[in-house]
Design a protein around this motif. Sequence first.
Motif, PDB file in Angstrom:
ATOM      1  N   ARG A 121       0.817  -1.222   0.000  1.00  0.00           N
ATOM      2  CA  ARG A 121       0.000   0.000   0.000  1.00  0.00           C
ATOM      3  C   ARG A 121       0.847   1.266   0.000  1.00  0.00           C
ATOM      4  O   ARG A 121       0.392   2.302  -0.503  1.00  0.00           O
ATOM      5  N   THR A 122       2.036   1.213   0.583  1.00  0.00           N
ATOM      6  CA  THR A 122       2.832   2.436   0.772  1.00  0.00           C
ATOM      7  C   THR A 122       4.065   2.522  -0.111  1.00  0.00           C
ATOM      8  O   THR A 122       4.778   3.523  -0.073  1.00  0.00           O
ATOM      9  N   ALA A 123       4.339   1.512  -0.905  1.00  0.00           N
ATOM     10  CA  ALA A 123       5.597   1.439  -1.659  1.00  0.00           C
ATOM     11  C   ALA A 123       5.826   2.636  -2.580  1.00  0.00           C
ATOM     12  O   ALA A 123       6.893   3.265  -2.543  1.00  0.00           O
ATOM     13  N   ALA A 124       4.853   2.933  -3.407  1.00  0.00           N
ATOM     14  CA  ALA A 124       5.023   4.030  -4.370  1.00  0.00           C
ATOM     15  C   ALA A 124       5.155   5.372  -3.657  1.00  0.00           C
ATOM     16  O   ALA A 124       6.009   6.199  -4.003  1.00  0.00           O
ATOM     17  N   GLU A 125       4.328   5.576  -2.653  1.00  0.00           N
ATOM     18  CA  GLU A 125       4.339   6.820  -1.889  1.00  0.00           C
ATOM     19  C   GLU A 125       5.690   7.075  -1.221  1.00  0.00           C
ATOM     20  O   GLU A 125       6.208   8.207  -1.222  1.00  0.00           O
ATOM     21  N   LEU A 126       6.286   6.027  -0.668  1.00  0.00           N
ATOM     22  CA  LEU A 126       7.525   6.175   0.091  1.00  0.00           C
ATOM     23  C   LEU A 126       8.778   6.072  -0.772  1.00  0.00           C
ATOM     24  O   LEU A 126       9.884   6.331  -0.294  1.00  0.00           O
ATOM     25  N   GLY A 127       8.609   5.672  -2.010  1.00  0.00           N
ATOM     26  CA  GLY A 127       9.763   5.547  -2.892  1.00  0.00           C
ATOM     27  C   GLY A 127      10.552   4.274  -2.676  1.00  0.00           C
ATOM     28  O   GLY A 127      11.779   4.255  -2.826  1.00  0.00           O
ATOM     29  N   ALA A 128       9.872   3.191  -2.331  1.00  0.00           N
ATOM     30  CA  ALA A 128      10.543   1.913  -2.127  1.00  0.00           C
ATOM     31  C   ALA A 128      11.179   1.427  -3.416  1.00  0.00           C
ATOM     32  O   ALA A 128      10.647   1.627  -4.512  1.00  0.00           O
ATOM     33  N   HIS A 129      12.329   0.783  -3.283  1.00  0.00           N
ATOM     34  CA  HIS A 129      13.040   0.231  -4.439  1.00  0.00           C
ATOM     35  C   HIS A 129      12.273  -0.950  -5.032  1.00  0.00           C
ATOM     36  O   HIS A 129      12.262  -1.169  -6.246  1.00  0.00           O
ATOM     37  N   ALA A 130      11.630  -1.729  -4.168  1.00  0.00           N
ATOM     38  CA  ALA A 130      10.871  -2.910  -4.575  1.00  0.00           C
ATOM     39  C   ALA A 130      10.062  -3.363  -3.363  1.00  0.00           C
ATOM     40  O   ALA A 130      10.159  -2.779  -2.285  1.00  0.00           O
ATOM     41  N   VAL A 131       9.246  -4.405  -3.550  1.00  0.00           N
ATOM     42  CA  VAL A 131       8.429  -4.948  -2.455  1.00  0.00           C
ATOM     43  C   VAL A 131       8.624  -6.447  -2.365  1.00  0.00           C
ATOM     44  O   VAL A 131       8.586  -7.161  -3.377  1.00  0.00           O
ATOM     45  N   LEU A 132       8.826  -6.933  -1.142  1.00  0.00           N
ATOM     46  CA  LEU A 132       8.860  -8.365  -0.857  1.00  0.00           C
ATOM     47  C   LEU A 132       7.639  -8.700  -0.015  1.00  0.00           C
ATOM     48  O   LEU A 132       7.501  -8.214   1.110  1.00  0.00           O
ATOM     49  N   ALA A 133       6.764  -9.541  -0.553  1.00  0.00           N
ATOM     50  CA  ALA A 133       5.523  -9.924   0.132  1.00  0.00           C
ATOM     51  C   ALA A 133       5.614 -11.395   0.528  1.00  0.00           C
ATOM     52  O   ALA A 133       5.560 -12.282  -0.330  1.00  0.00           O
ATOM     53  N   LEU A 134       5.753 -11.646   1.804  1.00  0.00           N
ATOM     54  CA  LEU A 134       5.859 -13.003   2.329  1.00  0.00           C
ATOM     55  C   LEU A 134       4.503 -13.432   2.875  1.00  0.00           C
ATOM     56  O   LEU A 134       3.975 -12.817   3.787  1.00  0.00           O
ATOM     57  N   GLY A 135       3.937 -14.473   2.296  1.00  0.00           N
ATOM     58  CA  GLY A 135       2.621 -14.916   2.752  1.00  0.00           C
ATOM     59  C   GLY A 135       1.579 -13.827   2.584  1.00  0.00           C
ATOM     60  O   GLY A 135       0.880 -13.489   3.544  1.00  0.00           O
ATOM     61  N   PHE A 136       1.464 -13.283   1.382  1.00  0.00           N
ATOM     62  CA  PHE A 136       0.490 -12.205   1.162  1.00  0.00           C
ATOM     63  C   PHE A 136      -0.923 -12.742   1.412  1.00  0.00           C
ATOM     64  O   PHE A 136      -1.337 -13.736   0.805  1.00  0.00           O
ATOM     65  N   PRO A 137      -1.683 -12.097   2.303  1.00  0.00           N
ATOM     66  CA  PRO A 137      -3.037 -12.577   2.610  1.00  0.00           C
ATOM     67  C   PRO A 137      -4.031 -12.124   1.540  1.00  0.00           C
ATOM     68  O   PRO A 137      -4.715 -11.115   1.688  1.00  0.00           O
ATOM     69  N   LEU A 138      -4.095 -12.886   0.477  1.00  0.00           N
ATOM     70  CA  LEU A 138      -4.925 -12.505  -0.662  1.00  0.00           C
ATOM     71  C   LEU A 138      -6.386 -12.341  -0.287  1.00  0.00           C
ATOM     72  O   LEU A 138      -7.092 -11.495  -0.835  1.00  0.00           O
ATOM     73  N   HIS A 139      -6.835 -13.143   0.675  1.00  0.00           N
ATOM     74  CA  HIS A 139      -8.212 -13.057   1.165  1.00  0.00           C
ATOM     75  C   HIS A 139      -8.280 -13.706   2.539  1.00  0.00           C
ATOM     76  O   HIS A 139      -7.404 -14.510   2.903  1.00  0.00           O
ATOM     77  N   PRO A 140      -9.296 -13.394   3.328  1.00  0.00           N
ATOM     78  CA  PRO A 140      -9.469 -14.101   4.607  1.00  0.00           C
ATOM     79  C   PRO A 140      -9.728 -15.582   4.327  1.00  0.00           C
ATOM     80  O   PRO A 140     -10.311 -15.931   3.293  1.00  0.00           O
TER      81      PRO A 140
END
Length: 221
Positions: A121-140
């Motif tokens: 949610r915040t990557a673009a806003e904060l200027g992150a180089h990239a995102v690593l998503a471990l166990g992304f909770p796609l849905h409940p």
Amino acid sequence: MTDVTDMTHVTDVTSQTVGTEAGDARITWHTAKKARLVLAVSHGAGGGIEARDLRALAATLPADGVTVALVEQPWRVAGKKVAPAPKTLDTGWRGVWPALTGPGLPVISGGRSAGARVACRTAAELGAHAVLALGFPLHPPGKPEKSRADELLGAGVPTLVVQGGKDPFGKPAEFPEGDFRLIEVPYGDHGFAVPRRAELTQERALEIITGAVREWIASLG
């Protein structure tokens, strides 16, 4: 406003407390000797930085010149058992970000479960180089109709998803097509635990995670 209030050295690990609008957060730095990148990863809503995948990354990546910053959200530092609303988690992450960029290196924003959502949610806003998503909770669990795919697809930066093959929050086959890379950890649940009867060991499961992350980071240039 970010206020660094405390710094304690424990052998080769540095712990830093950072004041945020959501309360005091804590960063545990595993610093590479010749760092070229910082990987900042936070925990999920049901655990802390002692999670097996976070520990494995912190033990492995510094040898590759990647400093690993394990971030504890304010609610966790305060000893609370229930995570706050996503908006408050984002506030905590934003408050920590200046400290994460302090070394002057590109920062990969990451996390496991709820922490992965925050990173996306915040990557673009904060200027992150990239995102690593471990166990992304796609849905409940059991509610695939309540998809959070828009958060993942909206990250806006190179993204790696590492997902357990048996994750009730979203199996790899459930993920939509998009501009991200997905690595499956066979038999893994939401915390990447594998059954004793599985065809791979828990150690091998962690090797898959660290190997995939190392390869992906190397490909970022």
